[in-house]
Design a protein around this motif. Sequence first.
Motif, PDB file in Angstrom:
ATOM      1  N   SER A 130      -6.515  42.926 -25.851  1.00 39.20           N
ATOM      2  CA  SER A 130      -7.648  42.570 -26.704  1.00 39.20           C
ATOM      3  C   SER A 130      -8.709  41.855 -25.874  1.00 39.20           C
ATOM      4  O   SER A 130      -8.417  41.260 -24.838  1.00 39.20           O
ATOM      5  N   TRP A 132     -12.597  39.541 -26.510  1.00 37.65           N
ATOM      6  CA  TRP A 132     -13.613  39.007 -27.417  1.00 37.65           C
ATOM      7  C   TRP A 132     -14.975  39.206 -26.777  1.00 37.65           C
ATOM      8  O   TRP A 132     -15.166  38.932 -25.576  1.00 37.65           O
ATOM      9  N   VAL A 158     -16.363  35.908 -37.083  1.00 37.24           N
ATOM     10  CA  VAL A 158     -15.758  36.785 -36.077  1.00 37.24           C
ATOM     11  C   VAL A 158     -15.397  38.109 -36.743  1.00 37.24           C
ATOM     12  O   VAL A 158     -14.607  38.139 -37.685  1.00 37.24           O
ATOM     13  N   THR A 160     -13.746  41.946 -36.968  1.00 33.26           N
ATOM     14  CA  THR A 160     -12.612  42.725 -36.456  1.00 33.26           C
ATOM     15  C   THR A 160     -12.643  44.108 -37.088  1.00 33.26           C
ATOM     16  O   THR A 160     -13.425  44.380 -38.012  1.00 33.26           O
ATOM     17  N   ASN A 167      -6.212  42.353 -33.801  1.00 33.52           N
ATOM     18  CA  ASN A 167      -7.375  41.506 -33.522  1.00 33.52           C
ATOM     19  C   ASN A 167      -7.647  40.518 -34.651  1.00 33.52           C
ATOM     20  O   ASN A 167      -8.205  39.443 -34.422  1.00 33.52           O
ATOM     21  N   MET A 170      -5.399  37.789 -33.793  1.00 31.39           N
ATOM     22  CA  MET A 170      -6.016  36.978 -32.744  1.00 31.39           C
ATOM     23  C   MET A 170      -6.936  35.917 -33.336  1.00 31.39           C
ATOM     24  O   MET A 170      -6.978  34.772 -32.879  1.00 31.39           O
ATOM     25  N   VAL A 171      -7.683  36.299 -34.365  1.00 29.13           N
ATOM     26  CA  VAL A 171      -8.562  35.339 -35.046  1.00 29.13           C
ATOM     27  C   VAL A 171      -7.728  34.235 -35.696  1.00 29.13           C
ATOM     28  O   VAL A 171      -8.064  33.039 -35.611  1.00 29.13           O
ATOM     29  N   HIS A 184     -13.263  35.013 -40.710  1.00 26.74           N
ATOM     30  CA  HIS A 184     -12.880  36.389 -40.381  1.00 26.74           C
ATOM     31  C   HIS A 184     -13.719  37.366 -41.204  1.00 26.74           C
ATOM     32  O   HIS A 184     -13.743  37.304 -42.429  1.00 26.74           O
ATOM     33  N   SER A 206     -13.555  40.227 -32.212  1.00 24.59           N
ATOM     34  CA  SER A 206     -12.236  40.325 -31.598  1.00 24.59           C
ATOM     35  C   SER A 206     -11.875  41.800 -31.622  1.00 24.59           C
ATOM     36  O   SER A 206     -11.734  42.397 -32.694  1.00 24.59           O
ATOM     37  N   ASP A 207     -11.724  42.416 -30.445  1.00 24.40           N
ATOM     38  CA  ASP A 207     -11.629  43.874 -30.367  1.00 24.40           C
ATOM     39  C   ASP A 207     -10.532  44.292 -29.408  1.00 24.40           C
ATOM     40  O   ASP A 207     -10.053  43.501 -28.587  1.00 24.40           O
ATOM     41  N   ALA A 227      -7.565  38.959 -23.498  1.00 28.26           N
ATOM     42  CA  ALA A 227      -6.273  38.412 -23.929  1.00 28.26           C
ATOM     43  C   ALA A 227      -5.130  39.102 -23.214  1.00 28.26           C
ATOM     44  O   ALA A 227      -4.177  39.583 -23.833  1.00 28.26           O
TER      45      ALA A 227
END
Length: 325
Positions: A130, A132, A158, A160, A167, A170-171, A184, A206-207, A227
């Motif tokens: 991942s 960001w 953020v 996603t 992802n 991840m958030v 989110h 977050s991708d 990440a």
Amino acid sequence: MSWAIRRRALFAASAMVPMTVQRAFAQAWPSQNIKLVVPFAPGGTTDIVARLVASGLQERLGVVVVVENRAGAGATIGSEAVARSAPDGYTMVMSNIASHAISPALYGHRVRYDPVRDFAHAALVVTNPSVWVANPNAGLRTLADVAAKARAPGGLDVATSGVGSSNHMMVVEMSRLLGVELNHIPFRGAGPAMQAVIAGQVPVMSDSLPSSVAHIRQGSVVPLGMASAQRHQAFPDIPTFREQGFDVASESWFGLSFPAGTPAVIVERMNRETRAVLADPDIRARFVELGGASGDLSVDGYTDFVRREVAAWAPLVRASGASVD
């Protein structure tokens, strides 16, 4: 009798079909187009990976592999549609960490398929980290900037690819580490989410790396952190989360899965053909360009991989407190 019970009965029955009959059936396969369902909107990592592998499979199988996007509900809508499909070798899903490891735990009883029992998992295609990224005008260049913005009044939005994606998790994890709730903003795929970031509608995303690669290279988004366990060989200038003080690592995965009950000889052949596609130097190089690592697992290996991912993610999702509205 529910559809899931009927499918498991069919799967059990197919296991008793003589192997000579199964081989004869497989020799005639494929005789028509194969549908590959992508449970996300076009333009995201799942879609990019699906179209790459579909192109290679078409050449090897001699039939068209039609990619069909069916997004929604954390990738469960398209996945359920495949689980309910006829197990004849002509419908697959791009199984992934969201549809088969995270969303079943996140959505609970609303997910009407078992990620292991209701599928014949054929092949792991690719894994990737991942990343960001931020809109260049958002004033964010590092994860320290993200932390400062998140703690300021109004917090930080953020984007996603959707609820239930890795992802999204991840958030959730970054919110925990920061001690503040990140806002989110889920979309119906990475493509729409990225367009919102580029347009300045959402500052951060977050991708998964493949769907961000072209935009990072073009400068339409700014990478904030990867990440991964170490810096990526294709992007050595992007620091990891851990280098920036956040002990987070996240890797997405994507594979091919049929409905349970699909003849084993077809599943095995799809595994062989997929691994042959992934061994092609051009395809392998393309995945490297996208920041991914090609898979190379047997049918049993991929099935065990999915089973382990389900077991690993279910308690983490529950512990995170993440939920769907």
